[in-house]
Design a protein around this motif. Structure first.
Motif, PDB file in Angstrom:
ATOM      1  N   SER A  55       0.824  -1.208   0.000  1.00 50.34           N
ATOM      2  CA  SER A  55       0.000   0.000   0.000  1.00 50.34           C
ATOM      3  C   SER A  55       0.856   1.256   0.000  1.00 50.34           C
ATOM      4  N   GLY A  56       1.948   1.260   0.833  1.00 53.92           N
ATOM      5  CA  GLY A  56       2.844   2.410   0.880  1.00 53.92           C
ATOM      6  C   GLY A  56       3.561   2.617  -0.434  1.00 53.92           C
ATOM      7  N   SER A  57       4.017   1.520  -1.051  1.00 46.83           N
ATOM      8  CA  SER A  57       4.701   1.629  -2.343  1.00 46.83           C
ATOM      9  C   SER A  57       3.772   2.186  -3.408  1.00 46.83           C
ATOM     10  N   THR A  58       2.533   1.751  -3.370  1.00 51.16           N
ATOM     11  CA  THR A  58       1.551   2.246  -4.350  1.00 51.16           C
ATOM     12  C   THR A  58       1.343   3.750  -4.195  1.00 51.16           C
ATOM     13  N   SER A  59       1.273   4.209  -2.936  1.00 51.12           N
ATOM     14  CA  SER A  59       1.094   5.646  -2.683  1.00 51.12           C
ATOM     15  C   SER A  59       2.292   6.442  -3.167  1.00 51.12           C
ATOM     16  N   ARG A  60       3.508   5.896  -2.898  1.00 53.37           N
ATOM     17  CA  ARG A  60       4.716   6.611  -3.344  1.00 53.37           C
ATOM     18  C   ARG A  60       4.799   6.674  -4.863  1.00 53.37           C
ATOM     19  N   LYS A  62       2.297   6.691  -6.919  1.00 57.07           N
ATOM     20  CA  LYS A  62       1.308   7.663  -7.363  1.00 57.07           C
ATOM     21  C   LYS A  62       1.798   9.089  -7.175  1.00 57.07           C
ATOM     22  N   SER A  63       2.459   9.334  -6.023  1.00 55.37           N
ATOM     23  CA  SER A  63       2.994  10.668  -5.756  1.00 55.37           C
ATOM     24  C   SER A  63       4.064  11.040  -6.761  1.00 55.37           C
ATOM     25  N   LEU A  64       4.955  10.084  -7.056  1.00 53.88           N
ATOM     26  CA  LEU A  64       6.007  10.350  -8.043  1.00 53.88           C
ATOM     27  C   LEU A  64       5.418  10.608  -9.427  1.00 53.88           C
ATOM     28  N   GLU A  65       4.377   9.857  -9.764  1.00 58.86           N
ATOM     29  CA  GLU A  65       3.737  10.075 -11.062  1.00 58.86           C
ATOM     30  C   GLU A  65       3.140  11.472 -11.148  1.00 58.86           C
ATOM     31  N   GLU A  66       2.536  11.925 -10.033  1.00 61.89           N
ATOM     32  CA  GLU A  66       1.962  13.275 -10.015  1.00 61.89           C
ATOM     33  C   GLU A  66       3.048  14.338 -10.139  1.00 61.89           C
ATOM     34  N   GLN A  67       4.206  14.120  -9.446  1.00 66.32           N
ATOM     35  CA  GLN A  67       5.309  15.080  -9.556  1.00 66.32           C
ATOM     36  C   GLN A  67       5.860  15.130 -10.977  1.00 66.32           C
ATOM     37  N   ILE A  68       5.985  13.959 -11.591  1.00 69.73           N
ATOM     38  CA  ILE A  68       6.488  13.914 -12.966  1.00 69.73           C
ATOM     39  C   ILE A  68       5.545  14.670 -13.894  1.00 69.73           C
ATOM     40  N   ALA A  69       4.245  14.455 -13.711  1.00 67.56           N
ATOM     41  CA  ALA A  69       3.268  15.148 -14.549  1.00 67.56           C
ATOM     42  C   ALA A  69       3.345  16.657 -14.347  1.00 67.56           C
TER      43      ALA A  69
END
Length: 287
Positions: A55-60, A62-69
């Motif tokens: 669950s934590g890895s999935t959240s991280r 997602k956060s990285l994907e948002e930062q990249i975007a």
């Protein structure tokens, strides 16, 4: 996981079907059952830990994907701005010229501020040196003079100025105040804030409600002595009280309380000197 849960049940059922068994065999089955329960709990814990990590890895991710975007959007915006600048080079030259003028104006204003600060700091240092030279060694034990950010702070111990719990200036404070008054009168372009401070011990005197009252009354007493006895212009003076809410030491000790019971004479350049400088600021810096 279901496989491990079924093993103890099967063993127990087998024992029932077999009827009476020896004590030794029963004990072995009990030991096996206990070990399997422990192993089952261990595997269950590992499973829960793995779920949390996933669950934590999935959240991280997602956060990285948002930062990249977000960064991709920033790059696209910068590229668009660059393209517009290149497509209108003549207008860009005009904007650059205007920007250079604004920078030059701002640099000129910054230079004015630096010169004013240096002048203020120099005057404050001279004032401080004159004060410390004029005070005796005994007086210096009750008077602390500091320059902080271009402002002179003269901190006077309350046991030198007043009787305990009182706001009347004592006779022994007169000589020290007269020396301070002589120096500050020589610097007529400076304003004076007299600020009273107390420790956190509640006051119990008639007509004094609390430490707010005591600190303000003490500051007012010093102001009136400077004005009436030593001729300091009243328009330069301001009296204020901060009660127990501006401590410089821990009120848990007698020494800390003594340090907090103080009256400060704060010497600053007059407000109109700063306002005059602000009026000379370039238009670009006022936007």
């Amino acid at each position: 996981m279901k496989f491990y849960k079924s093993i103890p049940i099967a063993l127990f059922s087998l024992a029932l079907v077999s009827g009476c068994v020896s004590n030794k065999k029963y004990t072995e089955l009990q030991d096996t059952y206990s070990k399997l329960r422990e192993r089952n709990q261990e595997l269950s814990n590992k499973y829960q830990d793995s779920q949390r990590e996933l669950s934590g890895s999935t959240s991280r991710v997602k956060s990285l994907e948002e930062q990249i975007a977000s960064e991709k959007a920033n790059v696209a915006a910068l590229q668009d701005a660059l393209n517009k600048c290149l497509n209108s080079s003549s207008q860009g030259n005009v904007n650059i010229s205007k920007l250079v003028d604004e920078i030059n104006s701002s640099n000129k204003y910054i230079k004015q501020l630096v010169n004013a600060k240096n002048k203020s700091d120099s005057l404050n240092m001279v004032l401080t040196n004159n004060l410390t030279r004029s005070l005796s060694r005994e007086e210096l034990s009750d008077v602390d003079v500091q320059v902080l950010k271009g402002v002179v702070y003269i901190s006077l111990a309350d046991n030198m100025l007043y009787k305990s719990g009182s706001y009347e200036v004592s006779d022994k404070a007169g000589e020290t105040l007269s020396k301070i008054a002589k120096i500050i009168k020589d610097y007529s372009s400076y304003d004076l804030l007299i600020e009273g401070n107390t420790d956190n011990v509640p006051i119990s005197q008639p007509n004094i409600r609390n430490n707010w009252d005591l600190s303000a009354l003490r500051a007012s007493s010093v102001v009136q002595v400077l004005q009436t006895k030593y001729g300091v212009e009243p328009k330069r003076l301001t009296a204020g009280g901060r009660g127990e809410y501006n401590p410089i030491a821990d009120n848990a000790t007698p020494d800390g309380k003594a340090k907090n019971r103080r009256t400060q004479i704060i010497i600053t350049p007059k407000l109109d000197q700063f306002m005059d400088l602000i009026g000379k600021a370039p238009e670009a810096s006022q936007k």
